[in-house]
Each structure stands twice: as structure tokens, then as C-alpha cells.
Design an enzyme around this catalytic site. Sequence first.
Site, mmCIF file in Angstrom:
data_model
loop_
_atom_site.group_PDB
_atom_site.id
_atom_site.type_symbol
_atom_site.label_atom_id
_atom_site.label_comp_id
_atom_site.label_asym_id
_atom_site.label_seq_id
_atom_site.Cartn_x
_atom_site.Cartn_y
_atom_site.Cartn_z
ATOM 1 N N GLU A 49 31.632 -52.342 -41.566
ATOM 2 C CA GLU A 49 30.907 -51.941 -42.771
ATOM 3 C C GLU A 49 31.334 -52.812 -43.947
ATOM 4 O OE1 GLU A 49 28.583 -49.786 -43.474
ATOM 5 O OE2 GLU A 49 28.513 -48.343 -41.813
ATOM 6 N N HIS A 66 22.895 -54.465 -38.391
ATOM 7 C CA HIS A 66 22.527 -53.139 -37.888
ATOM 8 C C HIS A 66 21.024 -53.046 -37.638
ATOM 9 C CE1 HIS A 66 23.197 -48.498 -38.433
ATOM 10 N NE2 HIS A 66 22.770 -48.811 -37.224
ATOM 11 N N ASP A 69 20.123 -52.453 -42.939
ATOM 12 C CA ASP A 69 21.269 -53.261 -43.351
ATOM 13 C C ASP A 69 21.621 -54.344 -42.319
ATOM 14 O OD1 ASP A 69 21.937 -50.832 -41.859
ATOM 15 O OD2 ASP A 69 24.045 -51.317 -42.160
#
Length: 223
Positions: free
Chosen positions: A147, A189, A199
Site C-alpha cells: 500500500e 490493484h 488504484d
Amino acid sequence: MGATEGSRDTDQRIGRRALLVGGTAAAVGSAVLARDELARLWWRTPGVDKPRVEGAVDFRGARWVAASDANWRRADRPDDYGIDIVVVHVTQGSFASAVKVFQDPGHGAAAHYIVGKDGRITQMIRELDVAYHAGNRSYNERSVGIEHEGFVDRPEDFTDAMYAASARLTAGICARYGIPVDREHIIGHVEVPGTDHTDPGKHWDWDRYMKLVRQAGRALTRA
């Protein structure tokens, strides 16, 4: 960010099992196998938990903060599931909010790592284990999820420090598991089959990022 509650990987089984140690011992004779060889083979057997140290990280310099165990499943990768993909995410929020939701057992998702705008890296799930981050069980089992703090529609969130730190992290992952440094194996993603996420979005500079990953990989080979 990672998969939502509705798309979480809910299979709590520990991975596939195999009786490699018994088969190997029968083939060569237990008397021939020295004690240290047996130990080596034992920890390479799929489905056998490797030694774990509380608070240990897979990337030097990362800070360990444990995700809720409801958001990942214990495994023994890469022996039970081969790792051949890195998935790039964006948190759609702050660094602190991402940590908080990954610690929430009701969230149903978490990634292995979070990279901040300032370049700090927090690891929340060991690479050994399957994180519920991609919204696709097969991709969860074969990938490491990273992330990145920020929002997909704010290019200013993707800082030099973030790109550099994330590239070093991804280069290390690729080196550990023999993952090719290309866009078939380092993906967003949005590229995971069946996902409804967008994203890292149009402002993520893939050309820049891949160049940095390759540079970091070359530095690793020289070290």
C-alpha cells in the site's frame, strides 16, 4: 486499498500439504541423512511452519505493526504457494488510517506493507503469509501487497521518497523470490482479475517506478 469485506479471502486453511520429508528419507535411507540435512528439508516442506520471531520483518528498515489476524491467513510461502507477483495499492487515506483499518478485524483486508509519503515502511503481515489485499484468492496466494499513502487523484501524494523506498522494497521482494522485474509481475490493484478497484490510478508513474526498481535491483546484486 485491499479487498473489502465482501471480497475477502475467507479460507482459513493453512495451505497445501505434502509428505516430502518422508519420501526423501525413504529414497535415500534415513541413516544417510545427517541431522542438519533433515532440519533443512523439514523447513522446506510445504505446510510446515518455518521458524518465526515476534516482531521480525522481511525488509530491513521496516517497522513491524501487526495486522489483525482476521485480515490474513497463516501460510508457509513460497513452499506452499509460490510468490511471483507484487501488487501496488494506494490507501485512499492517510498512513495512520491504513494502519488502523488493517488492525480492525471487521475490515476483512490488509496488505503486507504500507509505504508513507516520507518513505517510511511499515510491515503488517509476513511475506510467508497470505494477506487479503487483492480481492482475488489466487492472486492473494501468489503475491505480496504494498500500500502507498495517499489518494489516486492527487499526484502530489506520490513523492520522491515514496517512489524510492517502494522501489527498494519491491526490488528486494523480486530478488528473494526470483520475480521478473516487468509489468507482468509488478502490477496495480486495478489489474487484478475481478477487482473493482482503480488504484494506483493514472497519476502513478509506472515508467519512473519500474526504472527505480531496476536500479535498486542492480544495487542489490552489487552489494
